[in-house]
Write a protein that holds these residues in place. Sequence first.
Motif, mmCIF file in Angstrom:
data_model
loop_
_atom_site.group_PDB
_atom_site.id
_atom_site.type_symbol
_atom_site.label_atom_id
_atom_site.label_comp_id
_atom_site.label_asym_id
_atom_site.label_seq_id
_atom_site.Cartn_x
_atom_site.Cartn_y
_atom_site.Cartn_z
ATOM 1 N N ILE A 199 2.243 -3.314 -3.190
ATOM 2 C CA ILE A 199 3.687 -3.117 -3.348
ATOM 3 C C ILE A 199 4.171 -1.938 -2.513
ATOM 4 N N GLN A 200 3.384 -0.864 -2.515
ATOM 5 C CA GLN A 200 3.771 0.311 -1.726
ATOM 6 C C GLN A 200 3.743 0.000 -0.235
ATOM 7 N N MET A 201 2.738 -0.753 0.207
ATOM 8 C CA MET A 201 2.679 -1.135 1.618
ATOM 9 C C MET A 201 3.864 -2.016 1.996
ATOM 10 N N PHE A 202 4.263 -2.927 1.105
ATOM 11 C CA PHE A 202 5.405 -3.793 1.378
ATOM 12 C C PHE A 202 6.691 -2.975 1.477
ATOM 13 N N LYS A 203 6.837 -1.991 0.590
ATOM 14 C CA LYS A 203 8.029 -1.144 0.655
ATOM 15 C C LYS A 203 8.067 -0.341 1.951
ATOM 16 N N ARG A 204 6.914 0.134 2.386
ATOM 17 C CA ARG A 204 6.891 0.894 3.637
ATOM 18 C C ARG A 204 7.217 0.021 4.835
ATOM 19 N N LEU A 205 6.729 -1.203 4.824
ATOM 20 C CA LEU A 205 7.019 -2.099 5.951
ATOM 21 C C LEU A 205 8.497 -2.456 6.006
ATOM 22 N N THR A 206 9.108 -2.686 4.837
ATOM 23 C CA THR A 206 10.515 -3.056 4.818
ATOM 24 C C THR A 206 11.432 -1.900 5.195
ATOM 25 N N SER A 207 10.983 -0.669 4.899
ATOM 26 C CA SER A 207 11.813 0.492 5.217
ATOM 27 C C SER A 207 11.415 1.173 6.518
ATOM 28 N N LEU A 233 -5.050 -4.181 -11.094
ATOM 29 C CA LEU A 233 -4.246 -3.006 -11.422
ATOM 30 C C LEU A 233 -4.323 -1.942 -10.324
ATOM 31 N N ILE A 234 -5.428 -1.920 -9.582
ATOM 32 C CA ILE A 234 -5.574 -0.960 -8.488
ATOM 33 C C ILE A 234 -4.902 -1.468 -7.215
ATOM 34 N N LEU A 235 -5.082 -2.750 -6.912
ATOM 35 C CA LEU A 235 -4.614 -3.278 -5.631
ATOM 36 C C LEU A 235 -3.125 -3.606 -5.628
ATOM 37 N N VAL A 236 -2.601 -4.094 -6.748
ATOM 38 C CA VAL A 236 -1.192 -4.506 -6.767
ATOM 39 C C VAL A 236 -0.243 -3.351 -6.441
#
Length: 337
Positions: free
Chosen positions: A165-173, A158-161
């Motif tokens: 997800i936020q890191m993935f969104k930052r990389l894609t944007s 619950l802490i890491l997911v």
Amino acid sequence: MPTLLFSVPGGPAAAIFLGALFTFGYYPGPRMVSENPDLMFLIVWSVALTSIVGAALCFCITPYIARLTTIRFGLIAAPLMLVMVVGALQSTNTIGDVFMLALLGLVGWLMKQADWPRAPALVGFVLAEPMEQYFWLSNKLHGLSWLIRPGVLIIAALILVPILIQMFKRLTSKKAKDVADNQSASITLPSEKNDLLSSLVLAFGVSVVFIAAFIAMFDFDPESRLLPSVAIIPGGIFAIIALLKAIKSLGNKSHIYVNPELPFILAVLIYVGAMWMFGFDMATLGLVAWMLFFCAKLRLVAGVFYGSVVIAFSYRWIVLMKLEPPPGILLNLNFIN
């Protein structure tokens, strides 16, 4: 629910509430439901009722609350500053309490200017002691095998997911953001939200603290280094990364942003230093006079009257709480004595 059932506050207000429960000897968790159900339901119903009553009051008095924004800064800052100082003196009644108040206030101001989140720092401050206590308890009872228990793995997920997800969104944007930054680089104004100089100072100070803690950690027993290293090693790495990032960003700027709030911060620090040197009385007179006549620009009669009321209220509070204001190392002046 996270605060009462898992001792994990969801924000600054919940962290303060959790710290208050610890102060009175109550430790939220699953056992609190069975051992203190009366307190549990009292808290739940209190929050529910205050939400309803608070919403109703806000609808009724919002126009009047909005008028508070038109009051000049100096008129509110003078009594608030004295309230904070007197409140800080309640701990040990020494000048060290005021120094700590100024230090934490300066760190909080730097975090705000640098756009660093302050809620995690408050949550970590509140949870530090129970985390250490339950870490050693779990380690003594189960060894390191408690790390692979289902409940621990679920909480870790619950802490890491969300972080992943936020890191993935930052990389894609990132590409779109870089394009937008390049387009707006030529029209960047000095009044940007993220104060790069504050970021540099804060990152440097935090890096020094983590490095000093890392060196001091080697004086502990090998087993006692386990818990500090959990916070020091990743925290130090992120602090150094933030420092390098701040240095790089500051080097790319053609100007240095001077924050307009800096004179007021310096005035507060000078006030604390004057209190240490000349005592609470003379320092407070100087601070109140500066805020009322220079910041609020009051006339002489109005400033003297309002300042007298503010100072009289603070001294009355000091007398009722049986405090002794710092007399100063140079002058032993104290109006109360």
